[in-house]
Design a protein around this motif. Structure first.
Motif, PDB file in Angstrom:
ATOM      1  N   ILE A   5       0.868  -1.176   0.000  1.00  0.00           N
ATOM      2  CA  ILE A   5       0.000   0.000   0.000  1.00  0.00           C
ATOM      3  C   ILE A   5       0.906   1.226   0.000  1.00  0.00           C
ATOM      4  CG2 ILE A   5      -1.726   1.322   1.292  1.00  0.00           C
ATOM      5  CD1 ILE A   5      -2.731  -1.291   2.459  1.00  0.00           C
ATOM      6  N   ASP A   6       0.809   2.026  -1.048  1.00  0.00           N
ATOM      7  CA  ASP A   6       1.578   3.263  -1.117  1.00  0.00           C
ATOM      8  C   ASP A   6       0.934   4.289  -0.196  1.00  0.00           C
ATOM      9  OD1 ASP A   6       3.472   2.402  -3.015  1.00  0.00           O
ATOM     10  OD2 ASP A   6       2.052   2.770  -4.639  1.00  0.00           O
ATOM     11  N   VAL A   7       1.749   4.860   0.690  1.00  0.00           N
ATOM     12  CA  VAL A   7       1.268   5.846   1.658  1.00  0.00           C
ATOM     13  C   VAL A   7       1.951   7.177   1.353  1.00  0.00           C
ATOM     14  CG1 VAL A   7       1.145   6.434   4.112  1.00  0.00           C
ATOM     15  CG2 VAL A   7       0.959   4.045   3.396  1.00  0.00           C
ATOM     16  N   PRO A   8       1.173   8.243   1.152  1.00  0.00           N
ATOM     17  CA  PRO A   8       1.794   9.544   0.916  1.00  0.00           C
ATOM     18  C   PRO A   8       2.713   9.918   2.079  1.00  0.00           C
ATOM     19  CG  PRO A   8      -0.572   9.657   0.502  1.00  0.00           C
ATOM     20  CD  PRO A   8      -0.292   8.333   1.148  1.00  0.00           C
ATOM     21  N   GLU A   9       3.930  10.282   1.769  1.00  0.00           N
ATOM     22  CA  GLU A   9       4.916  10.609   2.805  1.00  0.00           C
ATOM     23  C   GLU A   9       4.528  11.880   3.537  1.00  0.00           C
ATOM     24  OE1 GLU A   9       9.648  11.772   3.164  1.00  0.00           O
ATOM     25  OE2 GLU A   9       8.872  10.934   1.296  1.00  0.00           O
ATOM     26  N   TYR A  10       4.610  11.830   4.872  1.00  0.00           N
ATOM     27  CA  TYR A  10       4.318  13.012   5.675  1.00  0.00           C
ATOM     28  C   TYR A  10       5.510  13.958   5.617  1.00  0.00           C
ATOM     29  CZ  TYR A  10       3.518  16.071   9.626  1.00  0.00           C
ATOM     30  OH  TYR A  10       3.345  17.180  10.411  1.00  0.00           O
ATOM     31  N   ARG A  11       5.230  15.224   5.346  1.00  0.00           N
ATOM     32  CA  ARG A  11       6.264  16.247   5.321  1.00  0.00           C
ATOM     33  C   ARG A  11       5.825  17.395   6.221  1.00  0.00           C
ATOM     34  NH1 ARG A  11       6.706  16.014  -1.095  1.00  0.00           N
ATOM     35  NH2 ARG A  11       7.853  14.078  -1.254  1.00  0.00           N
ATOM     36  N   LEU A  47      -8.959   3.009   3.821  1.00  0.00           N
ATOM     37  CA  LEU A  47      -8.934   3.205   5.276  1.00  0.00           C
ATOM     38  C   LEU A  47      -7.581   2.811   5.860  1.00  0.00           C
ATOM     39  CD1 LEU A  47     -12.486   1.986   6.354  1.00  0.00           C
ATOM     40  CD2 LEU A  47     -11.594   4.328   6.468  1.00  0.00           C
ATOM     41  N   ALA A  48      -7.021   1.696   5.390  1.00  0.00           N
ATOM     42  CA  ALA A  48      -5.700   1.262   5.860  1.00  0.00           C
ATOM     43  C   ALA A  48      -4.644   2.331   5.542  1.00  0.00           C
ATOM     44  CB  ALA A  48      -5.323  -0.075   5.217  1.00  0.00           C
ATOM     45  N   ARG A  49      -4.711   2.889   4.339  1.00  0.00           N
ATOM     46  CA  ARG A  49      -3.763   3.943   3.942  1.00  0.00           C
ATOM     47  C   ARG A  49      -3.923   5.167   4.837  1.00  0.00           C
ATOM     48  NH1 ARG A  49      -5.244   4.346  -0.820  1.00  0.00           N
ATOM     49  NH2 ARG A  49      -3.748   2.886  -1.724  1.00  0.00           N
ATOM     50  N   HIS A  50      -5.166   5.546   5.147  1.00  0.00           N
ATOM     51  CA  HIS A  50      -5.399   6.702   6.021  1.00  0.00           C
ATOM     52  C   HIS A  50      -4.800   6.465   7.402  1.00  0.00           C
ATOM     53  CE1 HIS A  50      -7.759   8.140   2.822  1.00  0.00           C
ATOM     54  NE2 HIS A  50      -8.975   7.965   3.311  1.00  0.00           N
ATOM     55  N   LEU A  51      -4.998   5.263   7.937  1.00  0.00           N
ATOM     56  CA  LEU A  51      -4.449   4.943   9.258  1.00  0.00           C
ATOM     57  C   LEU A  51      -2.924   4.932   9.232  1.00  0.00           C
ATOM     58  CD1 LEU A  51      -6.995   2.185  10.313  1.00  0.00           C
ATOM     59  CD2 LEU A  51      -6.778   4.481  11.298  1.00  0.00           C
ATOM     60  N   LEU A  52      -2.332   4.368   8.182  1.00  0.00           N
ATOM     61  CA  LEU A  52      -0.872   4.371   8.054  1.00  0.00           C
ATOM     62  C   LEU A  52      -0.331   5.789   7.879  1.00  0.00           C
ATOM     63  CD1 LEU A  52      -0.451   1.217   5.804  1.00  0.00           C
ATOM     64  CD2 LEU A  52       0.335   1.473   8.175  1.00  0.00           C
ATOM     65  N   THR A  53      -1.080   6.642   7.206  1.00  0.00           N
ATOM     66  CA  THR A  53      -0.677   8.044   7.064  1.00  0.00           C
ATOM     67  C   THR A  53      -0.615   8.703   8.438  1.00  0.00           C
ATOM     68  OG1 THR A  53      -1.602   8.212   4.836  1.00  0.00           O
ATOM     69  CG2 THR A  53      -1.345  10.277   6.063  1.00  0.00           C
ATOM     70  N   LEU A  54      -1.629   8.483   9.253  1.00  0.00           N
ATOM     71  CA  LEU A  54      -1.659   9.070  10.599  1.00  0.00           C
ATOM     72  C   LEU A  54      -0.587   8.480  11.511  1.00  0.00           C
ATOM     73  CD1 LEU A  54      -5.510   9.231  11.161  1.00  0.00           C
ATOM     74  CD2 LEU A  54      -3.960  11.178  10.928  1.00  0.00           C
ATOM     75  N   ALA A  55      -0.156   7.250  11.248  1.00  0.00           N
ATOM     76  CA  ALA A  55       0.813   6.564  12.106  1.00  0.00           C
ATOM     77  C   ALA A  55       2.263   6.953  11.806  1.00  0.00           C
ATOM     78  CB  ALA A  55       0.658   5.049  11.954  1.00  0.00           C
ATOM     79  N   GLN A  56       2.497   7.740  10.765  1.00  0.00           N
ATOM     80  CA  GLN A  56       3.867   8.085  10.386  1.00  0.00           C
ATOM     81  C   GLN A  56       4.563   8.920  11.459  1.00  0.00           C
ATOM     82  OE1 GLN A  56       4.661   9.001   6.086  1.00  0.00           O
ATOM     83  NE2 GLN A  56       2.417   9.256   6.129  1.00  0.00           N
ATOM     84  N   GLU A  57       5.872   8.760  11.511  1.00  0.00           N
ATOM     85  CA  GLU A  57       6.722   9.550  12.400  1.00  0.00           C
ATOM     86  C   GLU A  57       6.540  11.029  12.097  1.00  0.00           C
ATOM     87  OE1 GLU A  57       9.237   9.990  15.491  1.00  0.00           O
ATOM     88  OE2 GLU A  57       8.738   8.019  14.675  1.00  0.00           O
ATOM     89  N   VAL A  59       3.893  12.939  12.709  1.00  0.00           N
ATOM     90  CA  VAL A  59       2.504  13.404  12.666  1.00  0.00           C
ATOM     91  C   VAL A  59       2.099  13.775  14.095  1.00  0.00           C
ATOM     92  CG1 VAL A  59       0.117  12.762  12.171  1.00  0.00           C
ATOM     93  CG2 VAL A  59       1.955  12.019  10.631  1.00  0.00           C
ATOM     94  N   ARG A  60       1.551  14.961  14.246  1.00  0.00           N
ATOM     95  CA  ARG A  60       1.225  15.483  15.581  1.00  0.00           C
ATOM     96  C   ARG A  60      -0.071  14.893  16.146  1.00  0.00           C
ATOM     97  NH1 ARG A  60       1.334  20.781  13.119  1.00  0.00           N
ATOM     98  NH2 ARG A  60      -0.801  20.778  13.848  1.00  0.00           N
ATOM     99  N   GLU A  61      -0.129  14.836  17.462  1.00  0.00           N
ATOM    100  CA  GLU A  61      -1.343  14.440  18.162  1.00  0.00           C
ATOM    101  C   GLU A  61      -2.473  15.363  17.729  1.00  0.00           C
ATOM    102  OE1 GLU A  61      -2.919  13.481  22.652  1.00  0.00           O
ATOM    103  OE2 GLU A  61      -1.189  14.785  22.439  1.00  0.00           O
ATOM    104  N   GLY A  62      -3.653  14.789  17.531  1.00  0.00           N
ATOM    105  CA  GLY A  62      -4.816  15.569  17.113  1.00  0.00           C
ATOM    106  C   GLY A  62      -4.986  15.634  15.607  1.00  0.00           C
ATOM    107  N   SER A  63      -3.939  15.252  14.855  1.00  0.00           N
ATOM    108  CA  SER A  63      -4.088  15.192  13.400  1.00  0.00           C
ATOM    109  C   SER A  63      -5.136  14.147  13.078  1.00  0.00           C
ATOM    110  CB  SER A  63      -2.760  14.822  12.744  1.00  0.00           C
ATOM    111  OG  SER A  63      -1.789  15.804  12.983  1.00  0.00           O
ATOM    112  N   HIS A  64      -5.942  14.420  12.069  1.00  0.00           N
ATOM    113  CA  HIS A  64      -7.048  13.501  11.814  1.00  0.00           C
ATOM    114  C   HIS A  64      -7.517  13.563  10.365  1.00  0.00           C
ATOM    115  CE1 HIS A  64      -9.072  17.327  12.582  1.00  0.00           C
ATOM    116  NE2 HIS A  64     -10.060  16.856  11.827  1.00  0.00           N
ATOM    117  N   VAL A  65      -8.280  12.563   9.991  1.00  0.00           N
ATOM    118  CA  VAL A  65      -9.037  12.582   8.740  1.00  0.00           C
ATOM    119  C   VAL A  65     -10.501  12.506   9.148  1.00  0.00           C
ATOM    120  CG1 VAL A  65      -8.796  10.089   8.408  1.00  0.00           C
ATOM    121  CG2 VAL A  65      -9.442  11.524   6.480  1.00  0.00           C
ATOM    122  N   HIS A  66     -11.299  13.394   8.578  1.00  0.00           N
ATOM    123  CA  HIS A  66     -12.718  13.477   8.912  1.00  0.00           C
ATOM    124  C   HIS A  66     -13.502  12.973   7.700  1.00  0.00           C
ATOM    125  CE1 HIS A  66     -15.988  15.887  11.106  1.00  0.00           C
ATOM    126  NE2 HIS A  66     -16.588  15.136  10.199  1.00  0.00           N
TER     127      HIS A  66
END
Length: 87
Positions: A5-11, A47-57, A59-66
């Protein structure tokens, strides 16, 4: 079976980027005792990609997808996936 699953890199400074698989379907039902998420393969992968996106190193607390009812998901309720700090 392995699935990639390709996950957009957090920057830092660019915010979170979420990607959807084509033809995704997600349903959410809420009762007094249960929350049920049903999805087709594309919906589950998204959904798996969204969760992996949030789990990246980084990413701040409170970040979310609505996920908004009757827009991204079939439901009377919104679904919010949110990052919390470990501990």
């Amino acid at each position: 079976m392995d699935r990639v699953i390709d996950v957009p890199e957090y920057r830092t400074g660019e915010g979170l980027r979420f990607a959807w698989d084509d033809d995704f379907e997600i349903q959410l039902t809420v009762s007094s005792t249960d929350v049920v998420i049903k999805a087709n393969r594309a919906g589950l992968t998204s959904l798996a990609r969204h969760l992996l996106t949030l789990a990246q190193e980084g990413v701040r607390e409170g970040s979310h997808v609505h996920l908004t009812a009757e827009q991204e998901i079939e439901s009377d309720h919104d679904l919010i996936l949110e990052r919390m700090e470990e501990g």
